[in-house]
Design a protein around this motif. Sequence first.
Motif, mmCIF file in Angstrom:
data_model
loop_
_atom_site.group_PDB
_atom_site.id
_atom_site.type_symbol
_atom_site.label_atom_id
_atom_site.label_comp_id
_atom_site.label_asym_id
_atom_site.label_seq_id
_atom_site.Cartn_x
_atom_site.Cartn_y
_atom_site.Cartn_z
ATOM 1 N N LEU A 11 0.770 -1.255 -0.015
ATOM 2 C CA LEU A 11 -0.084 0.015 0.151
ATOM 3 C C LEU A 11 0.881 1.298 0.059
ATOM 4 C CD1 LEU A 11 -2.720 -0.721 2.671
ATOM 5 C CD2 LEU A 11 -3.053 -0.602 0.213
ATOM 6 N N GLY A 12 2.136 1.147 0.292
ATOM 7 C CA GLY A 12 3.041 2.251 0.242
ATOM 8 C C GLY A 12 2.922 2.817 2.002
ATOM 9 N N ALA A 13 2.445 2.057 2.553
ATOM 10 C CA ALA A 13 2.077 2.600 4.213
ATOM 11 C C ALA A 13 3.515 2.669 4.843
ATOM 12 C CB ALA A 13 1.283 1.793 5.020
ATOM 13 N N GLY A 14 3.820 3.811 5.383
ATOM 14 C CA GLY A 14 4.612 4.323 6.580
ATOM 15 C C GLY A 14 6.326 3.703 6.235
ATOM 16 N N LYS A 15 6.821 3.712 7.218
ATOM 17 C CA LYS A 15 8.282 3.181 7.281
ATOM 18 C C LYS A 15 8.534 1.676 6.957
ATOM 19 C CE LYS A 15 10.032 6.233 11.024
ATOM 20 N NZ LYS A 15 10.711 6.115 12.348
ATOM 21 N N PHE A 16 7.350 1.044 6.769
ATOM 22 C CA PHE A 16 7.365 -0.400 6.319
ATOM 23 C C PHE A 16 8.334 -0.604 4.968
ATOM 24 C CE2 PHE A 16 3.431 -0.990 8.852
ATOM 25 C CZ PHE A 16 4.066 -1.922 9.606
ATOM 26 N N GLU A 17 8.331 0.524 4.320
ATOM 27 C CA GLU A 17 8.839 0.527 3.114
ATOM 28 C C GLU A 17 10.543 0.535 3.307
ATOM 29 O OE1 GLU A 17 9.127 4.916 1.532
ATOM 30 O OE2 GLU A 17 7.163 4.215 1.521
ATOM 31 N N HIS A 18 11.021 0.799 4.513
ATOM 32 C CA HIS A 18 12.340 0.978 4.810
ATOM 33 C C HIS A 18 12.765 -0.170 5.885
ATOM 34 C CE1 HIS A 18 12.448 4.790 3.246
ATOM 35 N NE2 HIS A 18 11.201 5.272 3.773
ATOM 36 N N LEU A 19 11.989 -1.283 5.865
ATOM 37 C CA LEU A 19 12.119 -2.438 6.653
ATOM 38 C C LEU A 19 13.425 -2.837 6.548
ATOM 39 C CD1 LEU A 19 9.923 -3.604 8.525
ATOM 40 C CD2 LEU A 19 9.452 -5.265 6.748
ATOM 41 N N ASP A 20 13.991 -2.942 7.748
ATOM 42 C CA ASP A 20 15.267 -3.756 8.020
ATOM 43 C C ASP A 20 15.348 -4.350 9.470
ATOM 44 O OD1 ASP A 20 15.774 -1.874 10.236
ATOM 45 O OD2 ASP A 20 17.079 -0.632 8.962
ATOM 46 N N SER A 21 16.384 -5.384 9.810
ATOM 47 C CA SER A 21 16.334 -6.063 10.891
ATOM 48 C C SER A 21 16.173 -5.232 11.991
ATOM 49 C CB SER A 21 17.504 -6.764 11.000
ATOM 50 O OG SER A 21 18.668 -5.791 11.004
ATOM 51 N N THR A 22 16.566 -3.833 12.168
ATOM 52 C CA THR A 22 16.407 -2.968 13.378
ATOM 53 C C THR A 22 14.948 -2.793 13.464
ATOM 54 O OG1 THR A 22 18.845 -2.290 13.062
ATOM 55 C CG2 THR A 22 17.179 -0.998 14.558
ATOM 56 N N LEU A 23 14.443 -2.327 12.556
ATOM 57 C CA LEU A 23 13.132 -2.066 12.633
ATOM 58 C C LEU A 23 11.978 -3.120 12.974
ATOM 59 C CD1 LEU A 23 10.657 0.242 12.311
ATOM 60 C CD2 LEU A 23 10.708 -0.190 9.934
ATOM 61 N N SER A 61 -2.789 14.697 5.160
ATOM 62 C CA SER A 61 -4.014 14.201 5.793
ATOM 63 C C SER A 61 -5.005 13.694 4.757
ATOM 64 C CB SER A 61 -4.775 15.402 6.382
ATOM 65 O OG SER A 61 -5.314 16.192 5.743
ATOM 66 N N ARG A 62 -4.701 14.086 3.541
ATOM 67 C CA ARG A 62 -5.620 13.397 2.608
ATOM 68 C C ARG A 62 -5.107 11.871 2.140
ATOM 69 N NH1 ARG A 62 -6.592 17.187 -2.315
ATOM 70 N NH2 ARG A 62 -4.664 17.788 -1.308
ATOM 71 N N ALA A 63 -3.835 11.831 2.218
ATOM 72 C CA ALA A 63 -3.192 10.705 1.914
ATOM 73 C C ALA A 63 -3.828 9.553 2.968
ATOM 74 C CB ALA A 63 -1.720 10.792 1.572
ATOM 75 N N VAL A 64 -3.290 9.972 4.066
ATOM 76 C CA VAL A 64 -3.715 9.179 5.158
ATOM 77 C C VAL A 64 -5.109 8.574 5.398
ATOM 78 C CG1 VAL A 64 -3.991 8.996 8.054
ATOM 79 C CG2 VAL A 64 -1.697 9.842 6.704
ATOM 80 N N ALA A 65 -6.215 9.806 5.185
ATOM 81 C CA ALA A 65 -7.573 9.510 4.999
ATOM 82 C C ALA A 65 -7.878 8.335 3.920
ATOM 83 C CB ALA A 65 -8.197 10.539 4.821
ATOM 84 N N GLY A 66 -7.021 8.505 2.906
ATOM 85 C CA GLY A 66 -7.257 7.474 1.762
ATOM 86 C C GLY A 66 -6.822 6.145 2.024
ATOM 87 N N LEU A 67 -5.708 6.111 3.060
ATOM 88 C CA LEU A 67 -5.307 4.654 3.291
ATOM 89 C C LEU A 67 -6.132 4.025 4.328
ATOM 90 C CD1 LEU A 67 -1.464 5.320 3.606
ATOM 91 C CD2 LEU A 67 -2.411 3.705 2.070
ATOM 92 N N ARG A 68 -6.910 4.649 5.131
ATOM 93 C CA ARG A 68 -7.496 4.370 6.424
ATOM 94 C C ARG A 68 -8.471 2.964 6.011
ATOM 95 N NH1 ARG A 68 -9.942 7.773 10.947
ATOM 96 N NH2 ARG A 68 -9.436 5.725 12.069
ATOM 97 N N ASN A 69 -9.186 2.971 5.026
ATOM 98 C CA ASN A 69 -10.064 1.884 4.818
ATOM 99 C C ASN A 69 -9.133 0.673 4.547
ATOM 100 O OD1 ASN A 69 -12.276 2.767 5.477
ATOM 101 N ND2 ASN A 69 -12.825 3.691 3.284
ATOM 102 N N SER A 70 -8.169 0.880 3.523
ATOM 103 C CA SER A 70 -7.154 -0.213 3.141
ATOM 104 C C SER A 70 -6.492 -0.976 4.243
ATOM 105 C CB SER A 70 -6.179 0.172 1.990
ATOM 106 O OG SER A 70 -6.992 0.597 0.917
#
Length: 174
Positions: A11-23, A61-70
Amino acid sequence: MDINIRKLIELGAGKFEHLDSTLITHIESTRCRLKEWNADIPLQQAGLYYIAYLENEVNNSRAVAGLRNSVKEIVGTEVETIIYYYYAWDKVTFMHQPITSRECVFNNAITGTQESIPYLLFCQLCELYAAIAIDNIHVEETFSLEISSKYRRGLSSIMPYLSAPAKRKITIME
């Protein structure tokens, strides 16, 4: 990797796109700490997914609002509500307001509005904050003293709203 994290990445949500072992270690540690404190399952899951809205590539805010349902479809409504409000939380204002009823005035940093949230949600946000802060304090050699001090001040101000196990852990740390 957790299948829900993979879906959130898509979905392109959050820091997950930068996922590493520390995270991965951090979010799993946060979830485990909440489990040790006997938090309910939605709050434990929020510990694992709380970064879904943090620093996302379109963090308005619009991007976050759009992601909420997904995001709700992936992690469930209860978990999404916790992680959304954690992201939207104006922590400085919220942690220092006097709580006198079972409703809390919430300053939503995404919408710029004030709203009432249930006392239970307030306590869940405080518990999630505590679990995240404690994990970050434990790795404070990678954080500045200023950040560690900020977390410790935050923990001190939310103590009345934490579970007994969380309070014990914070007291042991002091």
